[in-house]
Enzyme design. Sequence first.
Site, PDB file in Angstrom:
ATOM      1  N   ASP A  93       0.836  -1.193   0.000  1.00 41.41           N
ATOM      2  CA  ASP A  93       0.000   0.000   0.000  1.00 41.41           C
ATOM      3  C   ASP A  93       0.877   1.250   0.000  1.00 41.41           C
ATOM      4  O   ASP A  93       1.847   1.336   0.754  1.00 41.41           O
ATOM      5  CB  ASP A  93      -0.897  -0.028   1.246  1.00 41.41           C
ATOM      6  N   GLU A 149       1.748  -0.446  -4.977  1.00 38.70           N
ATOM      7  CA  GLU A 149       0.785   0.607  -5.310  1.00 38.70           C
ATOM      8  C   GLU A 149       1.648   1.857  -5.448  1.00 38.70           C
ATOM      9  O   GLU A 149       2.101   2.418  -4.442  1.00 38.70           O
ATOM     10  CB  GLU A 149      -0.251   0.788  -4.199  1.00 38.70           C
TER      11      GLU A 149
END
Length: 710
Positions: free
Chosen positions: A351, A387
């Site tokens: 993330d 990401e």
Amino acid sequence: MNQTVVYPGSPYPLGATWDGKGVNFSLYADNATGVELCLFNTTADEAEAVKVKIKERSYQVWHCYLPGVKPGQLYGYRVHGPYEPQNGHRFNPKKLLIDPYAKAIAGTINWSDALFGYKMNDPEEDLSFSDVDSVPFIPKSVVIDDSFDWEGDKPPRIPYNESIIYEAHVKGFTKQHPDIPEDIRGTYAGMAHPVTINYLKELGITAIELMPVHHFVADRHLVDKGLTNYWGYNTIGFFAPDARYAASGVLGQQVTEFKQLVKVLHQAGIEVILDVVYNHTGEGNHLGPTLSFRGIDNASYYRLTEDKRFYMDYTGTGNTLNAYLPNVLRLMMDSLRYWILDMHVDGFRFDLASTLARELHEVNRLSAFFDIIYQDPVISQVKLIAEPWDIGEGGYQVGKFPPGWAEWNGKYRDCIRDYWRGADSMLGEFAERFTGSSDLYKNDYRSPTASINFVTAHDGFTLHDLVAYNDKHNEANLDNNTDGEDHNRSWNCGVEGPTDDETVLALRRRQQRNFFATLLLSQGVPMILAGDELGRTQQGNNNGYCQDNEISWLNWKEIDNDLLQFTRQLIALRKAHPAFCRRRWFQGQPIKGIGLEDIAWFLPDGSEMSDEHWSHDFAKSMAVFFNGKGLHASGPKGEQIVDDSFYIIFNAHYEPLDFRLPHEKYGHNWKKMLDTKDLQITAGEEVYSGEGVITVDARSVIVLQHKLMH
């Protein structure tokens, strides 16, 4: 409990380690002046049964060994040191702290002012000091028995080019499934149930990417509003599978239950990828609670500003873990290795990975975090997916990660959405995205599989809502519809939200098939959002992060069986043909002995596209030829891989178009294998000759196949 015998123990491994005779406890706290280990008899204890003052300190690590202590033992720490927020120190021994290396955490936080290191509502804010004990409100860490019968489990090791990734939420996937026993719905056990496994196998999934299962914190401001942190991007325990998803218990049983999930998925040939959040913790900004890292050694874990009272915030969550510091890097690497070696997971999706690349301020792609992973013999061998953005300056880093990494390709998502909604966009970019985004990855010696292609993900509209709403409808989040992305690149097909208009509904269904066809026929690695193949809706909510209810859960009673069947067939088509799963880039040059390119692009009139055609933003229609003899790839024994040839026609125009097929040298006869105007993938009964004409419906994709002649 009457525990008095204390041995010096060892500084490593960090955390609580049971050796069959007792437990070694070890905690990193560089700036601390004292550490107390607190033992509890039950999760309901409001005070510790035993408090052990740790006397041994090796460098920055405090440690002791307690003989006779067993798995299931509840514990926590109290850490002494200066309370000087202005200097970055927030020690408060009145606050019980979760072990950063805890392998299990017994339950969740019960929000109270006592969890904060300062006096709430004091005019001095966090410069004040709270002397209220937090024990009754914070979950305890748990000593675990890490033994488990893996029954010879081995990682599937599925190559990227053969992968179909499925992003799912452990709870939301099975919470409403009628064929799964009610007592395990929404749990690791529910995800491991044969009904779930069979569904994933029949769909054709090769890897399930689980939204965060690291133990996380539900934000107080959400809980106070009757909401929660459903997605889980708020980690407090980087080694502990979250207790909320355990059907069997929270005193270590959650670890065994998670391992069982991984084992049965592996037995089905399905990999497990974890969505992990190493960029920040659930302790928030300077006004957040003192739960673990902040009270153990604030200055040794977090990125602080020049005024050390405050935190750098590249994540929008209040704090940023300091991946520049050796002890934080060790924590991250130890956690990753633990999930690989002990939990047998097959990879990670990081993330806000740009945050991990920040050393001082700028994003440095050769930061210590990536250097260490690159040379680590364990972590470097699993799937690593970034990401590639955060909210800081220069944080959008698509295409900038090192070799060996794959990336969520946000440019793919945006381009494909724009193409099918009819926005003015260049065919050139669509062609780039469809063929693996060589403009982003090729110059770095990376392959098309560096691109994780997706149209939808947990963050944003579902596929159903992408074609049913022009605007977000996030009122249920109780934030006046101000949260969530405003620019969704969506198109409601003429009516906002639910409708009985069959013309609109038919167009929406076709658009969903168009998106799936584009995604699953693109070079790169396709990722499907769980439930998209069922026609799942969130009623226009594009930010369901706080909705632990029917808005986010999959509704297994109302599913689009036609779309499900179409998706299954499409995945099977992709998996059956190496032409759609290339490991190498197209070269666009004639192949020796054939005189045909490995790829060629055509206009509707059957002529090849020239440079000028790529820059027409009004153009919505084209075709591409994939030469099955031009894969430039070898099999496991060195044999050359060849496939049938394919001719794929895209028509995003609002009217039908006649397409003339190319010269017979590209193929004498073409079988129609797929037409998104139809509900089912065809069986190839319709045959077209070279230079023949085929009518392509408005807003549809057709796939023609030319059989390889041996």
